[in-house]
Design an enzyme around this catalytic site. Sequence first.
Site, PDB file in Angstrom:
ATOM      1  N   GLY A  17      81.945 -28.602 -30.547  1.00  0.00           N
ATOM      2  CA  GLY A  17      82.034 -29.844 -31.303  1.00  0.00           C
ATOM      3  C   GLY A  17      83.219 -29.926 -32.250  1.00  0.00           C
ATOM      4  O   GLY A  17      83.182 -30.688 -33.212  1.00  0.00           O
ATOM      5  N   SER A  18      84.299 -29.181 -31.968  1.00  0.00           N
ATOM      6  CA  SER A  18      85.437 -29.251 -32.902  1.00  0.00           C
ATOM      7  C   SER A  18      86.082 -30.635 -32.866  1.00  0.00           C
ATOM      8  O   SER A  18      86.596 -31.105 -33.879  1.00  0.00           O
ATOM      9  CB  SER A  18      86.461 -28.154 -32.608  1.00  0.00           C
ATOM     10  OG  SER A  18      87.165 -28.423 -31.426  1.00  0.00           O
ATOM     11  N   ASN A  19      86.056 -31.302 -31.711  1.00  0.00           N
ATOM     12  CA  ASN A  19      86.611 -32.664 -31.657  1.00  0.00           C
ATOM     13  C   ASN A  19      85.770 -33.639 -32.472  1.00  0.00           C
ATOM     14  O   ASN A  19      86.310 -34.508 -33.150  1.00  0.00           O
ATOM     15  CB  ASN A  19      86.729 -33.138 -30.205  1.00  0.00           C
ATOM     16  CG  ASN A  19      88.014 -32.653 -29.565  1.00  0.00           C
ATOM     17  OD1 ASN A  19      89.091 -33.140 -29.877  1.00  0.00           O
ATOM     18  ND2 ASN A  19      87.905 -31.664 -28.685  1.00  0.00           N
ATOM     19  N   LYS A  96      77.954 -33.171 -18.980  1.00  0.00           N
ATOM     20  CA  LYS A  96      77.117 -33.853 -17.985  1.00  0.00           C
ATOM     21  C   LYS A  96      77.850 -35.091 -17.477  1.00  0.00           C
ATOM     22  O   LYS A  96      78.594 -35.723 -18.227  1.00  0.00           O
ATOM     23  CB  LYS A  96      75.795 -34.293 -18.621  1.00  0.00           C
ATOM     24  CG  LYS A  96      74.919 -33.146 -19.011  1.00  0.00           C
ATOM     25  CD  LYS A  96      74.268 -32.538 -17.785  1.00  0.00           C
ATOM     26  CE  LYS A  96      73.736 -31.162 -18.111  1.00  0.00           C
ATOM     27  NZ  LYS A  96      73.345 -30.399 -16.953  1.00  0.00           N
ATOM     28  N   ASN A 112      87.194 -40.340 -22.707  1.00  0.00           N
ATOM     29  CA  ASN A 112      87.016 -38.897 -22.561  1.00  0.00           C
ATOM     30  C   ASN A 112      88.325 -38.227 -22.958  1.00  0.00           C
ATOM     31  O   ASN A 112      89.392 -38.849 -22.886  1.00  0.00           O
ATOM     32  CB  ASN A 112      86.663 -38.542 -21.117  1.00  0.00           C
ATOM     33  CG  ASN A 112      86.425 -37.053 -20.946  1.00  0.00           C
ATOM     34  OD1 ASN A 112      85.757 -36.419 -21.767  1.00  0.00           O
ATOM     35  ND2 ASN A 112      86.976 -36.470 -19.889  1.00  0.00           N
ATOM     36  N   HIS A 114      90.692 -34.869 -22.111  1.00  0.00           N
ATOM     37  CA  HIS A 114      90.872 -33.784 -21.138  1.00  0.00           C
ATOM     38  C   HIS A 114      92.038 -32.914 -21.599  1.00  0.00           C
ATOM     39  O   HIS A 114      93.103 -33.433 -21.938  1.00  0.00           O
ATOM     40  CB  HIS A 114      91.143 -34.372 -19.750  1.00  0.00           C
ATOM     41  CG  HIS A 114      91.223 -33.314 -18.697  1.00  0.00           C
ATOM     42  ND1 HIS A 114      90.092 -32.689 -18.202  1.00  0.00           N
ATOM     43  CD2 HIS A 114      92.277 -32.734 -18.084  1.00  0.00           C
ATOM     44  CE1 HIS A 114      90.453 -31.783 -17.314  1.00  0.00           C
ATOM     45  NE2 HIS A 114      91.778 -31.791 -17.228  1.00  0.00           N
ATOM     46  N   ASP A 155      87.355 -37.549 -14.555  1.00  0.00           N
ATOM     47  CA  ASP A 155      88.760 -37.527 -14.990  1.00  0.00           C
ATOM     48  C   ASP A 155      89.681 -38.503 -14.256  1.00  0.00           C
ATOM     49  O   ASP A 155      90.880 -38.239 -14.139  1.00  0.00           O
ATOM     50  CB  ASP A 155      89.351 -36.101 -14.835  1.00  0.00           C
ATOM     51  CG  ASP A 155      88.600 -35.072 -15.652  1.00  0.00           C
ATOM     52  OD1 ASP A 155      88.035 -35.439 -16.692  1.00  0.00           O
ATOM     53  OD2 ASP A 155      88.573 -33.901 -15.234  1.00  0.00           O
ATOM     54  N   GLU A 184      94.478 -32.080 -29.515  1.00  0.00           N
ATOM     55  CA  GLU A 184      93.282 -32.901 -29.263  1.00  0.00           C
ATOM     56  C   GLU A 184      92.734 -33.485 -30.558  1.00  0.00           C
ATOM     57  O   GLU A 184      92.307 -34.630 -30.612  1.00  0.00           O
ATOM     58  CB  GLU A 184      92.182 -32.056 -28.601  1.00  0.00           C
ATOM     59  CG  GLU A 184      92.496 -31.626 -27.188  1.00  0.00           C
ATOM     60  CD  GLU A 184      91.324 -30.896 -26.541  1.00  0.00           C
ATOM     61  OE1 GLU A 184      90.191 -31.370 -26.666  1.00  0.00           O
ATOM     62  OE2 GLU A 184      91.544 -29.848 -25.912  1.00  0.00           O
TER      63      GLU A 184
HETATM   64  C1  GRF Z   1      87.950 -29.773 -25.378  1.00  0.00           C
HETATM   65  O1  GRF Z   1      88.966 -28.920 -24.943  1.00  0.00           O
HETATM   66  C2  GRF Z   1      87.976 -31.044 -24.592  1.00  0.00           C
HETATM   67  O2  GRF Z   1      89.247 -31.409 -24.157  1.00  0.00           O
HETATM   68  C3  GRF Z   1      87.125 -30.724 -23.411  1.00  0.00           C
HETATM   69  O3  GRF Z   1      86.111 -29.887 -23.909  1.00  0.00           O
HETATM   70  C4  GRF Z   1      86.569 -29.220 -25.076  1.00  0.00           C
HETATM   71  C5  GRF Z   1      85.584 -29.488 -26.165  1.00  0.00           C
HETATM   72  O4  GRF Z   1      85.826 -28.761 -27.320  1.00  0.00           O
HETATM   73  N1  GRF Z   1      86.687 -31.923 -22.731  1.00  0.00           N
HETATM   74  P1  GRF Z   1      84.993 -29.005 -28.631  1.00  0.00           P
HETATM   75  O5  GRF Z   1      83.525 -28.851 -28.273  1.00  0.00           O
HETATM   76  O6  GRF Z   1      85.290 -30.392 -29.114  1.00  0.00           O
HETATM   77  O7  GRF Z   1      85.455 -27.954 -29.586  1.00  0.00           O
END
Ligand code: GRF
Length: 211
Positions: A17-19, A96, A112, A114, A155, A184
């Site tokens: 969940g870092s994003n 999923k 999404n 990627h 994708d 990201e």
């Molecule tokens: C990221 O590299 C994203 O591009 C991919 O899954 C990873 C998720 O990382 N789809 P996080 O859980 O947000 O740290």
Amino acid sequence: MSENKPIRVVAFASGGGSNVRAIYNNIVEGKLNALLAGVISNNSSCGALEHARHNDIPAFHISRKQFQTETAYEQKLLDVLQSLHTELIVLAGYMKMMPESIVRAYKNKMLNIHPALLPSFGGRGLYGHFVHQAVLDYGCKVSGVTVHLVDAEYDTGAPILQRCVPIKDDDTPETLAARVLEEEHKIYSDAIQLFAESRVKIDRRKVTILK
Ligand code: GRF
């Protein structure tokens, strides 16, 4: 920052969940005119849900296994998304396949991220470590990040933003992943901000960013 109302974003995640955290931090720091209206995960113990609970963001564990039928599962997802007044869905490491009914209901409103430059190094089986390993095995000199619309395949939706990330001679999948992840954490918020400012014009596959 625009004067517009914050866009209501719901994140789907399965992992660390870092994003999701980066999006949340950018909102808190006033860099992104959005409201994280909820976080949904198929994985009850994932970092993204934990972060949401910790910060009073509505958190939902919704997994296909909890339902007897596919219809009931999809209806639950729709009900939750509607109850949160979702304007934009962001998939952030969601492992999923999103049901087609949800993709249809949120056409051009689901993104999404990627960790490579699509259409290279994408598709089924190309996620996480496998993406960066494949990029290095190919001998690429550059990788990057793609934020794209979600359609019914893996994708393949039209890109909204793409950015390059350099590859170093001594990169391993782990060092490359870390450099890509840094990008990201910026690009996803930048893409969401474009939607918040209604600057994304979509005509089938042609995406234009309005000035
Ligand atoms: C990221 O590299 C994203 O591009 C991919 O899954 C990873 C998720 O990382 N789809 P996080 O859980 O947000 O740290």
